[in-house]
Design an enzyme around this catalytic site. Structure first.
Site, short mmCIF file in Angstrom:
data_model
loop_
_atom_site.label_atom_id
_atom_site.label_comp_id
_atom_site.label_asym_id
_atom_site.label_seq_id
_atom_site.Cartn_x
_atom_site.Cartn_y
_atom_site.Cartn_z
N LYS A 34 0.88 -1.14 0.01
CA LYS A 34 0.00 -0.02 -0.09
C LYS A 34 0.83 1.31 -0.02
O LYS A 34 2.12 1.10 0.31
CB LYS A 34 -1.11 -0.20 1.11
N PRO B 217 9.22 -4.27 0.22
CA PRO B 217 10.40 -4.05 0.98
C PRO B 217 9.78 -3.96 2.49
O PRO B 217 8.90 -3.44 2.73
CB PRO B 217 10.68 -2.62 0.43
N SER C 150 9.54 -2.52 6.44
CA SER C 150 9.58 -1.56 7.26
C SER C 150 9.81 -0.03 6.27
O SER C 150 10.85 0.65 6.63
CB SER C 150 10.85 -1.53 8.17
N GLY D 252 7.55 1.71 4.64
CA GLY D 252 6.23 2.51 4.53
C GLY D 252 5.19 2.02 3.57
O GLY D 252 4.49 2.72 3.03
N MET D 253 5.30 0.69 3.09
CA MET D 253 4.42 0.05 2.23
C MET D 253 3.67 -1.06 2.78
O MET D 253 3.18 -1.99 2.17
CB MET D 253 5.21 -0.55 1.04
N ALA D 254 3.51 -1.04 4.07
CA ALA D 254 2.60 -2.10 4.86
C ALA D 254 2.90 -3.37 4.44
O ALA D 254 1.82 -4.27 4.38
CB ALA D 254 1.32 -1.54 4.55
N ASP E 78 -3.21 -0.38 9.28
CA ASP E 78 -3.19 -0.45 7.82
C ASP E 78 -3.92 -1.78 7.29
O ASP E 78 -4.03 -2.07 6.07
CB ASP E 78 -1.75 -0.51 7.23
C1 LIG Z 1 1.80 5.23 8.24
C2 LIG Z 1 0.95 4.49 7.88
O1 LIG Z 1 1.43 3.28 7.39
C3 LIG Z 1 -0.31 5.28 6.89
O2 LIG Z 1 -1.01 4.37 6.25
C4 LIG Z 1 -0.17 3.71 9.16
O3 LIG Z 1 -0.39 5.02 9.80
C5 LIG Z 1 0.69 3.18 10.00
O4 LIG Z 1 0.06 1.75 10.05
P1 LIG Z 1 0.74 0.56 10.95
O5 LIG Z 1 2.28 0.35 10.56
O6 LIG Z 1 -0.26 -0.59 10.41
O7 LIG Z 1 0.70 1.17 12.25
P2 LIG Z 1 0.36 0.19 13.73
O8 LIG Z 1 0.82 -0.98 13.70
O9 LIG Z 1 -1.26 0.13 13.85
O10 LIG Z 1 0.78 1.08 14.85
C6 LIG Z 1 2.34 1.15 14.72
C7 LIG Z 1 2.61 2.47 15.45
O11 LIG Z 1 2.49 3.55 14.64
C8 LIG Z 1 2.00 4.96 15.20
N1 LIG Z 1 0.66 5.12 14.60
C9 LIG Z 1 0.02 4.22 13.68
C10 LIG Z 1 -1.06 4.63 13.16
C11 LIG Z 1 -1.55 5.74 13.48
N2 LIG Z 1 -2.88 6.24 12.80
N3 LIG Z 1 -0.91 6.78 14.41
C12 LIG Z 1 0.13 6.40 14.95
O12 LIG Z 1 0.73 7.19 15.59
C13 LIG Z 1 1.93 4.43 16.58
O13 LIG Z 1 3.09 4.72 17.17
C14 LIG Z 1 1.89 2.96 16.64
O14 LIG Z 1 2.01 2.29 17.96
N1 LIG Z 2 5.39 -10.25 7.67
C1 LIG Z 2 6.02 -9.49 8.16
N2 LIG Z 2 6.49 -8.49 7.05
C2 LIG Z 2 7.36 -7.36 7.18
N3 LIG Z 2 7.48 -6.84 8.68
C3 LIG Z 2 6.84 -7.34 9.49
C4 LIG Z 2 6.11 -8.84 9.54
N4 LIG Z 2 5.95 -9.18 10.58
C5 LIG Z 2 6.25 -8.66 11.57
N5 LIG Z 2 6.97 -7.60 10.96
C6 LIG Z 2 7.55 -6.35 11.62
O1 LIG Z 2 6.83 -5.10 11.39
C7 LIG Z 2 7.67 -4.15 11.17
C8 LIG Z 2 7.07 -3.19 10.28
O2 LIG Z 2 7.04 -3.92 8.83
P1 LIG Z 2 6.11 -3.46 7.75
O3 LIG Z 2 7.09 -3.84 6.47
O4 LIG Z 2 4.81 -3.50 7.71
O5 LIG Z 2 6.52 -1.90 7.84
P2 LIG Z 2 5.90 -0.64 7.03
O6 LIG Z 2 5.69 -1.10 5.55
O7 LIG Z 2 6.85 0.72 7.36
O8 LIG Z 2 4.53 -0.30 7.69
P3 LIG Z 2 3.53 0.84 7.44
O9 LIG Z 2 3.75 1.26 5.92
O10 LIG Z 2 2.39 0.39 8.00
O11 LIG Z 2 4.21 1.94 8.21
C9 LIG Z 2 9.04 -4.68 10.73
O12 LIG Z 2 10.05 -3.91 11.52
C10 LIG Z 2 9.10 -6.11 11.28
O13 LIG Z 2 10.12 -6.36 12.08
#
Ligand SMILES: C[C@](O)(CO)[C@H](O)COP(=O)(O)OP(=O)(O)OC[C@H]1O[C@@H](n2ccc(N)nc2=O)[C@H](O)[C@@H]1O
Ligand SMILES: Nc1ncnc2c1ncn2[C@@H]1O[C@H](COP(=O)(O)OP(=O)(O)OP(=O)(O)O)[C@@H](O)[C@H]1O
Length: 299
Positions: free
Chosen positions: A15, A109, A111, A113-115, A151
């Site tokens: 995403k 990728p 962590s 920012g692509m969930a 997300d």
């Molecule tokens: C940055 C985005 O990816 C935009 O879509 C999301 O807001 C993040 O979604 P996410 O990674 O699923 O976040 P969660 O796993 O729910 O929360 C991780 C941490 O991100 C921060 N968090 C997340 C979502 C939100 N609306 N506000 C926050 O401040 C909080 O510190 C939370 O403890």
């Molecule tokens: N199946 C998984 N794939 C990726 N990361 C995972 C998974 N399970 C747990 N994690 C942990 O979740 C953390 C965030 O991973 P993710 O790839 O979802 O980050 P993100 O893309 O930055 O998330 P967002 O876009 O929501 O901010 C990673 O540091 C990882 O340790």
């Protein structure tokens, strides 16, 4: 009499956020911030395969892929993998035992920012909905997903959607509705390049930096200024892409990845060359948007 299914595979897209407006944080949401965002699924897919195991043997998890980031060393805390959390949440909600083998082929990728984690959790939920013949509607699956992360509910359907609350309240957007048509006119559709990095940003740290420094004046993504403060190469990649003719270029969610919409072959080639010559990204993935999950009943 329902057919016994032994294995289901789901390709689930990553995403990005075309707009991400961040409001105050709420204690009742565990400190999460209020959001008003336009989610868009992009065609970088993780594949989760859920295979039935003998009763009482518990779950197993296998990870494959060339870019596992911090996940590669996560064998010890497999139970914290978002896909495993989704398995246990679905087992709890449906009264099934979690005797399932999960195989994740990661291309999103980590962590970034692509969930990526949320996509794997959503793929697991969709796979179990078929493997266990639950056939639950999307609203019921979203309820399970929203207990696991902001997300995840969106990742169950992909396409375009508006997210509010802390991101879990989803209003799916019609591909030919006014909002999406407006987005397409601004260049938020079709061919794109992802600028990916070895570096990882922790989402909580990006939000905490946002709380300190706020959003950039003209930024559609309110987390962009914070992500660039923590990872300056993302800012350079945005400048290089826009200078090379990208219609839109921005940090994806909490970063560090950068998304550049490149509507023509020439612009795509120019952005690719600019990113390679300036070494401002570590890897380039070419794909398009929107995208949606694909469920395969494999056995
Ligand atoms: C940055 C985005 O990816 C935009 O879509 C999301 O807001 C993040 O979604 P996410 O990674 O699923 O976040 P969660 O796993 O729910 O929360 C991780 C941490 O991100 C921060 N968090 C997340 C979502 C939100 N609306 N506000 C926050 O401040 C909080 O510190 C939370 O403890
Ligand atoms: N199946 C998984 N794939 C990726 N990361 C995972 C998974 N399970 C747990 N994690 C942990 O979740 C953390 C965030 O991973 P993710 O790839 O979802 O980050 P993100 O893309 O930055 O998330 P967002 O876009 O929501 O901010 C990673 O540091 C990882 O340790």
């Amino acid at each position: 009499m329902s057919v016994v299914i032994d294995s289901v595979s789901v390709d689930c897209p990553a995403k990005t956020n075309l707009t991400l407006h961040v409001g105050p944080s709420h204690a009742e949401w565990g400190g999460r911030h209020e959001l008003d965002t336009i989610y868009c699924a992009v065609g970088v897919y993780d594949t989760v395969t859920a295979t039935r195991k003998a009763p009482g043997t518990g779950f197993s998890l296998n990870l494959e892929g060339a870019y596992l980031g911090d996940l590669a060393s996560s064998v010890s805390d497999m139970r914290r993998n978002h896909a495993v959390l989704a398995l246990f949440a679905m087992a709890e909600a449906s009264g099934h035992e979690p005797d399932v083998a999960l195989n994740i082929n990661k291309r999103i990728p980590v962590s970034a920012g692509m969930a990526g984690g949320s996509a794997d959790a959503a793929a697991t939920i969709l796979a179990l909905n078929a493997l266990w013949n639950l056939d639950w509607p999307i609203e019921r699956l979203r309820k399970v997903a929203s207990t696991l992360g902001a997300d995840m509910p969106f990742c169950l359907t992909g396409g375009y959607a508006r997210g509010t609350g802390f991101g879990e309240r989803i209003e799916q957007l019609d591909d030919d509705g006014d909002i999406v048509r407006g987005l397409k006119e601004r260049g938020f559709a079709g061919r794109l390049l992802v600028g990916a990095y070895r570096a990882e940003l922790r989402t909580p740290e990006v939000y905490a930096t946002f709380d300190q420094i706020g959003a950039g004046k003209a930024d559609d993504n309110h987390l962009q200024k914070a992500a660039i403060a923590l990872h300056p190469r993302s800012g350079q990649a945005i400048e290089e892409a826009l200078h090379a003719g990208a219609r839109q270029a921005f940090v994806s969610g909490s970063g560090p990845s950068v998304i550049a919409f490149v509507p023509t072959d020439d612009i795509a080639a120019a952005v690719q060359a600019a990113w390679q010559d300036s070494c401002c990204v570590d890897r380039i993935i070419a794909t398009s948007a929107p995208a949606r999950p694909i469920v395969h009943i494999t056995a």
